[in-house]
Scaffold this active site. Structure first.
Site: not given
Ligand SMILES: NC(=O)c1ccc[n+]([C@@H]2O[C@H](COP(=O)([O-])OP(=O)(O)OC[C@H]3O[C@@H](n4cnc5c(N)ncnc54)[C@H](O)[C@@H]3O)[C@@H](O)[C@H]2O)c1
Length: 312
Positions: A152, A171, A227-228, A253, A258, A284, A287
């Site tokens: 994302i 990251d 949004c995470a 989000d 929640e 939320h 997605a």
């Molecule tokens: N709002 C929503 O409806 C929704 C939908 C999908 C995903 N999400 C959330 O979005 C977030 C990211 O999703 P994604 O698909 O990009 O995940 P991803 O695994 O592709 O990316 C996460 C990134 O975070 C990095 N990371 C992990 N620990 C770290 C730390 N301590 N410090 C810095 N960086 C760190 C990882 O190296 C990775 O590059 C997740 O928490 C996911 O649950 C939310």
């Protein structure tokens, strides 16, 4: 083998159709209760869940024939993955299916905060004409700091750069192709960004990564987006930073709690000197797009059909 799959949360009808056409027996029970699940799970070889159904030790112990659990979505927070794998049960998810939907939501929130469009809509709805109070800013030329540059964060970074933003990210890994973005330390990100957007999973290392000390390091008037996952931002510290004006606005989000909750109401009740909301957000829905859900459904079906072919 005849494969029998239990659908525990709502999935697209095309997913069910694809599974049936592949010869998989499907029980579609999107409202199944925890008690019913515990009672009936032993009949199934596969399970499909979204975020509602919790698959903890009790369910896994009762699931005598279960071989695979597919979570339609990203996080696996609702499944005891380690315990499932220790019992030889495969656990899969659809990590990329909704990435673009979430990236677009965050991008929309940046533009909305820059131009106060939710607040403008609320004032128009109240039959007000507050043109002079609604001067905005452009996002072009501003610095966006992404905490997390995975699926994302990476997509959002490229989109924001295409709109003229200077994109930096923090990251723990170094991506092979950061494109038009630049990796920095967390401190550099906190001190340089005009917008800070979170895209890391909720882990012990990321819980409250934006806490009072982090807010103190930020530029005055920064905008913050989550949004995470709830809990990556310390919501009390965010509230204080919004009250003090350190943070000009936030878009949320996801939340620690929640549901309708006093903590969420407190944040959304915060007003600026013009009576406008300081926090905008959604329940939320990151997605929740037609395209994202279709990709989730297609990926869930693909995973199960491939598993069925390999094991029958
Ligand atoms: N709002 C929503 O409806 C929704 C939908 C999908 C995903 N999400 C959330 O979005 C977030 C990211 O999703 P994604 O698909 O990009 O995940 P991803 O695994 O592709 O990316 C996460 C990134 O975070 C990095 N990371 C992990 N620990 C770290 C730390 N301590 N410090 C810095 N960086 C760190 C990882 O190296 C990775 O590059 C997740 O928490 C996911 O649950 C939310």
């Amino acid at each position: 083998m005849i494969m029998k799959v239990l659908i525990c949360d709502p999935v697209a009808s095309v997913t069910i159709q694809a599974l049936q056409e592949a010869g998989i027996e499907v029980d579609n029970r999107p409202d199944i209760t925890a008690e019913e699940l515990l009672r009936d799970v032993a009949q199934y070889d596969g399970m499909v869940v979204r975020s509602r159904t919790k698959v903890r030790q009790g369910v896994l112990d009762a699931a005598a024939n279960l071989k695979i659990i597919v979570r339609g979505g990203v996080g696996l927070d609702n499944i005891d993955v380690k315990y499932a794998r220790s019992k030889g049960i495969e656990v899969r998810n659809t990590p990329k299916a909704s990435s673009n939907s979430v990236a677009e939501l965050a991008l929309g929130y940046m533009l909305a905060m820059a131009r106060h469009t939710p607040q403008a809509t609320m004032s128009m709805t109240a039959a007000e004409w507050k043109k002079k109070k609604l001067k905005g800013t452009e996002i072009a030329g501003k610095t966006l700091g992404l905490i997390g540059f995975g699926n994302i964060g990476g997509l959002l970074g490229r989109k924001a750069a295409a709109l003229g933003m200077d994109v930096i990210f923090y990251d723990v890994i170094t991506p092979p192709d950061p494109g038009p973005t630049r990796q920095v330390s967390l401190d550099e990100l906190l001190t340089q960004s005009d917008y800070i957007s979170l895209h890391v999973p909720l882990l012990p290392a990321t819980a409250n990564i934006l806490n009072a000390e982090a807010f103190a390091r930020m530029k005055d008037g920064v905008y913050v987006l989550n949004c995470a996952r709830g809990g990556i931002v310390d919501e009390d510290a965010l509230y204080d930073a919004l009250v003090s004006g350190k943070v000009a606005g936030a878009a949320l989000d996801v939340y620690v709690d929640e549901k309708v909750h006093p903590g969420n109401a407190k944040l959304f009740g915060l007003k600026d000197e013009n009576g406008f909301n300081k926090v905008i957000g959604s329940p939320h829905i990151g997605a929740a797009t037609v395209e994202g859900q279709a990709r989730v459904g297609a990926e869930v079906a693909d995973i199960l059909i491939e598993f069925y072919k390999e094991n029958s």
